[in-house]
Motif scaffolding. Sequence first.
Motif, short mmCIF file in Angstrom:
data_model
loop_
_atom_site.label_atom_id
_atom_site.label_comp_id
_atom_site.label_asym_id
_atom_site.label_seq_id
_atom_site.Cartn_x
_atom_site.Cartn_y
_atom_site.Cartn_z
N LEU A 197 23.49 23.12 -5.01
CA LEU A 197 24.91 23.07 -5.33
C LEU A 197 25.44 21.66 -5.58
O LEU A 197 26.44 21.50 -6.27
N TRP A 198 24.78 20.66 -5.03
CA TRP A 198 25.31 19.31 -5.20
C TRP A 198 25.34 18.88 -6.66
O TRP A 198 26.20 18.11 -7.05
N LYS A 200 26.11 20.80 -9.37
CA LYS A 200 27.35 21.34 -9.95
C LYS A 200 28.58 20.69 -9.32
O LYS A 200 29.57 20.42 -9.99
N LYS A 201 28.50 20.47 -8.04
CA LYS A 201 29.63 19.90 -7.33
C LYS A 201 30.02 18.55 -7.90
O LYS A 201 31.19 18.28 -8.17
N THR A 204 31.63 18.75 -11.41
CA THR A 204 33.04 19.14 -11.34
C THR A 204 33.90 17.99 -10.83
O THR A 204 35.02 17.77 -11.31
N GLU A 205 33.40 17.23 -9.87
CA GLU A 205 34.15 16.08 -9.36
C GLU A 205 34.34 15.03 -10.46
O GLU A 205 35.42 14.44 -10.59
N TYR A 253 36.91 24.30 -8.26
CA TYR A 253 36.22 23.50 -7.25
C TYR A 253 36.46 24.08 -5.85
O TYR A 253 35.52 24.20 -5.05
N SER A 256 34.62 27.42 -5.47
CA SER A 256 33.16 27.31 -5.53
C SER A 256 32.56 26.54 -4.36
O SER A 256 31.45 26.85 -3.92
N TYR A 257 33.29 25.53 -3.86
CA TYR A 257 32.68 24.62 -2.89
C TYR A 257 33.43 24.49 -1.57
O TYR A 257 32.81 24.25 -0.53
N LYS A 261 32.23 26.96 2.17
CA LYS A 261 31.93 26.18 3.38
C LYS A 261 32.80 26.65 4.54
O LYS A 261 32.35 26.71 5.68
#
Length: 266
Positions: A197-198, A200-201, A204-205, A253, A256-257, A261
Amino acid sequence: MGVDIIELFSRPAKDPVMASSFPLMNSGWTVTLILVLYLAFVLKLGKVFMQNRNPYNIKNVMLVYNVLQVIYNVVLFLYGLDMIIINPVYNIRCIEVLPLDHPIKATERTLAYLYLLNKIIDLLDTVFFVLRKSYKQITFLHVYHHVLMVFSTYWILRIYGGSGQFHVMGTLNTFVHSVMYAYYFMSALSPGLKDSLWWKKYITEIQLIQFFILLAQSLIVLIFNRSCKFPIFLQYVQLTQATVMIILFGKFYINSYIKPKSKKSQ
């Protein structure tokens, strides 16, 4: 009003060289037809076509496509960066379209046109989703973003003869797409990486940072540099679209993230 629209679509680009030598720039109808066909295919016709078919295995096509997109975007990014930072030809506080007799007008013209072509090529992303039956990836954000980039880039070039203030947006966008297509290539090469996931994360950031920079750029011009000759109307367009994109990408974002969590920690 209808006559005015027809006349606008038929009118050649403001830049006579672009109008006479660059395909698509002598009439607005071709790009409009491309976008209409794109929307018809990805929203309806493509799904009808694939209804009784298995997903196509287009891994090799996607690998080649993604590599070429990385190269394409890196080249555009380096040229764009050169013009605003390394060998600056613009005033970063107010980027106006270069006059027709400027020594590097040909470079500005070609760079802007190649960027437009790249936004049209980007439409293949969604076509690939349809052919692979990855319909969940065809979101409102995805389709809206692709159509907006082609439509807005085309008409800015047609009416103003160059990108002007949007040169910063184009340069940032090509950097983001260089990273994004590199990720797509790695994912197509090894599907297991999609679980990381990092990747895609961070993409997006970076996209969100891009839109905050564009928001700040518009505000600086509108508040502190009202004498800038690049149309104020387009400053408001960039301000509005940057805000819309921050909201849409921010929502993506969070969903998704952030929310996943929160659920895991409960």
